[in-house]
Design a protein around this motif. Structure first.
Motif, short mmCIF file in Angstrom:
data_model
loop_
_atom_site.label_atom_id
_atom_site.label_comp_id
_atom_site.label_asym_id
_atom_site.label_seq_id
_atom_site.Cartn_x
_atom_site.Cartn_y
_atom_site.Cartn_z
N ARG A 192 38.71 44.46 45.42
CA ARG A 192 38.28 43.54 46.48
C ARG A 192 38.36 42.12 45.97
NH1 ARG A 192 32.70 46.17 48.45
NH2 ARG A 192 33.49 47.80 49.83
N LEU A 193 39.13 41.31 46.68
CA LEU A 193 39.29 39.92 46.29
C LEU A 193 39.38 39.05 47.54
CD1 LEU A 193 42.00 40.33 43.48
CD2 LEU A 193 39.61 39.69 43.13
N PRO A 194 39.11 37.75 47.43
CA PRO A 194 39.32 36.85 48.58
C PRO A 194 40.75 36.96 49.10
CG PRO A 194 38.10 35.73 46.86
CD PRO A 194 38.52 37.04 46.27
N LYS A 195 40.91 36.82 50.42
CA LYS A 195 42.21 37.05 51.05
C LYS A 195 43.30 36.11 50.53
CE LYS A 195 40.50 39.08 55.33
NZ LYS A 195 40.40 38.97 56.80
N GLN A 196 42.92 34.95 50.04
CA GLN A 196 43.92 34.01 49.54
C GLN A 196 44.32 34.29 48.10
OE1 GLN A 196 45.51 31.87 51.59
NE2 GLN A 196 44.28 33.00 53.08
N SER A 197 43.81 35.37 47.53
CA SER A 197 44.15 35.71 46.15
C SER A 197 45.61 36.16 46.06
CB SER A 197 43.24 36.84 45.63
OG SER A 197 41.89 36.46 45.69
N THR A 198 46.11 36.21 44.84
CA THR A 198 47.50 36.59 44.60
C THR A 198 47.56 37.94 43.91
OG1 THR A 198 47.57 35.54 42.41
CG2 THR A 198 48.12 34.15 44.32
N VAL A 199 48.78 38.47 43.82
CA VAL A 199 49.00 39.72 43.09
C VAL A 199 48.57 39.56 41.63
CG1 VAL A 199 50.80 41.30 42.23
CG2 VAL A 199 50.82 40.53 44.61
N GLY A 200 48.78 38.38 41.09
CA GLY A 200 48.33 38.11 39.72
C GLY A 200 46.83 38.28 39.57
N ASP A 201 46.08 37.88 40.62
CA ASP A 201 44.62 38.07 40.59
C ASP A 201 44.27 39.55 40.61
OD1 ASP A 201 44.13 35.30 40.62
OD2 ASP A 201 44.33 35.23 42.80
N VAL A 202 45.02 40.34 41.40
CA VAL A 202 44.81 41.79 41.43
C VAL A 202 45.03 42.39 40.05
CG1 VAL A 202 45.64 43.99 42.38
CG2 VAL A 202 45.45 41.99 43.87
N ILE A 203 46.10 41.98 39.41
CA ILE A 203 46.43 42.51 38.08
C ILE A 203 45.35 42.14 37.06
CG2 ILE A 203 48.05 42.26 36.15
CD1 ILE A 203 50.30 42.16 38.26
N ASN A 204 44.88 40.89 37.13
CA ASN A 204 43.83 40.47 36.20
C ASN A 204 42.54 41.24 36.43
OD1 ASN A 204 45.46 38.57 34.94
ND2 ASN A 204 44.89 36.93 36.34
N ASP A 205 42.22 41.50 37.69
CA ASP A 205 41.02 42.28 38.00
C ASP A 205 41.18 43.72 37.51
OD1 ASP A 205 38.39 42.28 39.64
OD2 ASP A 205 39.44 44.02 40.40
N LEU A 206 42.37 44.26 37.69
CA LEU A 206 42.64 45.63 37.28
C LEU A 206 42.56 45.78 35.76
CD1 LEU A 206 43.33 48.24 38.79
CD2 LEU A 206 45.74 47.74 38.42
N LYS A 207 43.00 44.77 35.03
CA LYS A 207 42.96 44.83 33.57
C LYS A 207 41.54 45.01 33.03
CE LYS A 207 47.12 42.23 32.24
NZ LYS A 207 47.61 40.98 31.59
N LYS A 208 40.56 44.51 33.78
CA LYS A 208 39.17 44.64 33.35
C LYS A 208 38.64 46.06 33.53
CE LYS A 208 38.36 39.90 34.96
NZ LYS A 208 37.62 39.09 35.98
N LYS A 209 39.35 46.86 34.34
CA LYS A 209 38.84 48.18 34.71
C LYS A 209 39.60 49.33 34.05
CE LYS A 209 37.44 46.46 39.25
NZ LYS A 209 37.59 46.58 40.72
N VAL A 210 40.85 49.09 33.64
CA VAL A 210 41.68 50.19 33.16
C VAL A 210 41.75 50.18 31.64
CG1 VAL A 210 43.05 50.10 35.27
CG2 VAL A 210 43.85 48.88 33.24
N GLU A 211 42.21 51.29 31.13
CA GLU A 211 42.44 51.42 29.69
C GLU A 211 43.91 51.15 29.41
OE1 GLU A 211 42.32 54.85 26.19
OE2 GLU A 211 41.35 55.23 28.13
N LEU A 212 44.19 50.10 28.67
CA LEU A 212 45.57 49.71 28.37
C LEU A 212 45.99 50.30 27.02
CD1 LEU A 212 45.33 45.94 29.40
CD2 LEU A 212 46.26 47.83 30.75
N SER A 213 47.30 50.44 26.85
CA SER A 213 47.79 50.96 25.58
C SER A 213 47.58 49.97 24.44
CB SER A 213 49.29 51.30 25.70
OG SER A 213 50.03 50.11 26.00
N ASN A 214 47.56 48.66 24.79
CA ASN A 214 47.22 47.63 23.81
C ASN A 214 46.68 46.41 24.56
OD1 ASN A 214 49.44 45.36 23.97
ND2 ASN A 214 50.53 47.32 24.17
N PRO A 215 45.89 45.58 23.91
CA PRO A 215 45.24 44.46 24.60
C PRO A 215 46.20 43.48 25.25
CG PRO A 215 44.23 44.83 22.44
CD PRO A 215 45.47 45.68 22.49
N ASP A 216 47.42 43.39 24.74
CA ASP A 216 48.39 42.42 25.26
C ASP A 216 49.32 43.02 26.30
OD1 ASP A 216 47.39 40.43 23.54
OD2 ASP A 216 48.65 41.18 21.89
N ALA A 217 49.06 44.24 26.72
CA ALA A 217 49.95 44.90 27.68
C ALA A 217 49.98 44.13 29.00
CB ALA A 217 49.49 46.33 27.92
#
Length: 389
Positions: A193-218
Motif C-alpha cells: 500500500r502506497l500513495p497513488k502518486q508513488s512509482t514502481v521504484g517505491d514499490v520495490i523499495n517497500d518490498l525490499k523491507k519485507k522479503v528475504e534477499l539473496s544478498n543485501p545489494d540485490a
C-alpha cells in the motif's frame, strides 16, 4: 374512530396518494368536508396531538413522516465480502438513508467504533456476485443508489472491515505482488500500500523491507504476467496509479548478475512452457506454467542454454530428455537442434505484442486443471504460495 377518547386532542391528515410519491396533508378541523375537498372514499388518518417538545422524542412524529418511512422501508441483507454466498445479518433501513447513516448502522451491528472503516460493495443482480468495484467513501447519496443495478433493485450489500479508514485507503494504491525467491521454492504474495502518486521504484523499495534477499545489494524488478506470458517489465519511474493487478499478476524477482553487463549481441529473451493442441484440424499453442527471462550470449548454442535451463528449473534428467525446444514467432514453433546458435534467431529487441518472440519449452502440462483465473499461472513446477498482508 376506535381508541379515541373524547377529551383527547387529535390531528387529522388526508392521505392523497402513496405512489409514486407519498402525499399526505394536514386537515384543518375548522373547515367543513367540502371546504377541505374531502369526498366519499378519501382516506383520513389521525394521531394524538403532540406538543413540540414531545415531537422531538419520536423518529416519525406524525402521519406523513411515518408513511414516508413505510414507503421507503427496505430490509437489506448484508454479507461479508469474504463469504459472499451467505447472509450475515439483516437491517431494516430506509431507501433515503444517507451513505453515512448506512455505514453507521452497519458499524453498530458489528460493534465497530469507527464507521469509516466499513467499505460496502453493491450486488450484481445478473451474476449474483459482488460488483468488481466497491462503493467509494460517500460516493453515493442514499441507500437507494447503493441497491440499484441497471433497471433492477437488489436487497443485498457486501461489507468489509478495513484496518484503516476508507478515505485514507482511497488515497493509497493497493497492489498484490508475488515475490519469487532466487533459491527457495516458495512464492510469497505481499500486499503493498502506497500513495497513488508513488512509482514502481517505491514499490520495490517497500518490498525490499519485507522479503528475504539473496544478498543485501540485490536489485529487484517488477513484471506483469498474464496467461503464462510476460507482458511487461516495469520501469522504476512508472507511476503505480494505473497498474492493474485484478487480471494481471504482478511478479517481483531479483535481477540476476548475468543480466547487468550484456554485450552488444547478447540478448535477454523470454522463455515459456507450451503444449500443442489440435482443434478443428488446426494446431494451437497453449502456454502454461511460470514464464521467465534468460540471457543468451553471443555464439551460445542451444545445448549450452539447455544446461542452464535444467539447472534453473531443477528438472530430472529422465524428464528433461523428453523436452523439445522451439523458437516461436507469431505463435509458430520452429524446432531447434542442439547445435543451433540462439543469438542468430533472437535479433529483435521489441519482443512484446504481436511480434513477440520466445524460446518455447514443449513438454506435458501435468498440473491439475483449474478454472479460476487466480490460478492461471500454476503449473507442474509451481512453487507453493503464501499470502501476507
Amino acid at each position: 374512530m376506535a381508541g379515541y377518547a373524547p377529551d383527547q386532542e387529535i390531528e387529522l391528515y388526508e392521505e392523497i396518494k402513496y405512489e409514486p410519491i407519498v402525499m399526505c396533508e394536514l386537515i384543518d378541523k375548522k373547515f367543513a368536508f367540502r371546504s377541505s375537498q374531502l369526498e366519499d372514499g378519501d382516506i383520513v388518518c389521525y394521531q394524538k396531538f403532540l406538543s413540540p417538545e414531545n415531537r422531538q422524542k419520536f423518529r416519525y412524529p406524525d402521519v406523513p413522516s411515518f408513511l414516508e418511512y413505510v414507503y421507503n422501508r427496505q430490509a437489506v441483507h448484508f454479507r461479508s465480502l469474504e463469504k459472499s454466498k451467505e447472509d450475515d445479518f439483516c437491517l431494516e433501513l430506509s431507501k433515503t438513508n444517507t451513505y453515512d447513516e448506512v455505514v453507521e448502522r452497519v458499524a453498530q451491528q458489528l460493534g465497530l467504533d469507527d464507521p469509516s472503516k466499513i467499505r460496502l460493495t453493491p450486488h450484481n443482480c445478473y451474476s449474483q456476485q459482488p460488483k468488481p468495484q466497491p462503493i467509494k467513501y460517500r460516493g453515493v447519496d442514499t441507500l437507494a443508489d447503493m441497491l440499484v443495478h441497471y433497471n433492477q433493485t437488489s436487497d443485498i450489500l457486501y461489507y468489509e472491515v478495513l484496518d484503516i479508514p476508507l478515505p485514507e485507503l482511497q488515497g493509497l494504491k493497493t497492489l498484490k505482488v508475488a515475490f519469487h525467491h532466487v533459491t527457495k521454492d516458495e512464492v510469497v504474495t505481499y500486499t503493498i500500500r502506497l500513495p497513488k502518486q508513488s512509482t514502481v521504484g517505491d514499490v520495490i523499495n517497500d518490498l525490499k523491507k519485507k522479503v528475504e534477499l539473496s544478498n543485501p545489494d540485490a536489485e529487484l524488478r517488477l513484471l506483469e504476467v498474464f496467461y503464462h506470458k510476460i507482458y511487461k517489465i516495469f520501469h522504476t519511474s512508472e507511476k503505480i496509479e494505473n497498474i492493474n493487478d485484478q487480471y494481471w499478476t504482478l511478479r517481483a524477482e531479483e535481477i540476476p548478475e548475468e543480466e547487468k553487463n550484456l554485450g552488444p549481441v547478447d540478448r535477454l529473451i523470454h522463455v515459456y512452457h507450451f503444449t500443442k493442441e489440435t482443434a478443428q484440424n488446426q494446431m494451437q499453442i497453449q502456454n502454461f506454467g511460470e514464464p521467465f527471462l534468460m540471457v543468451i550470449y553471443e555464439g551460445e548454442s542451444l545445448a549450452q542454454v539447455k544446461v542452464r535451463i535444467q539447472k534453473k528449473l531443477q528438472v530430472p534428467d529422465e524428464d528433461f530428455a523428453k523436452w523439445k525446444f522451439a523458437f516461436l514467432s507469431l505463435g509458430r514453433p520452429e524446432y531447434l537442434e542442439d547445435s543451433d546458435i540462439l543469438s542468430n534467431r533472437f535479433q529483435r529487441r521489441d519482443v512484446y505484442g504481436a511480434w513477440e518472440q520466445y524460446l518455447g519449452l514443449e513438454h506435458p502440462d501435468n498440473a491439475p486443471k483449474r478454472i479460476h483465473a487466480a490460478y492461471q499461472n500454476r503449473h507442474t513446477y509451481e512453487k507453493p504460495v503464501k499470502i501476507y498482508n
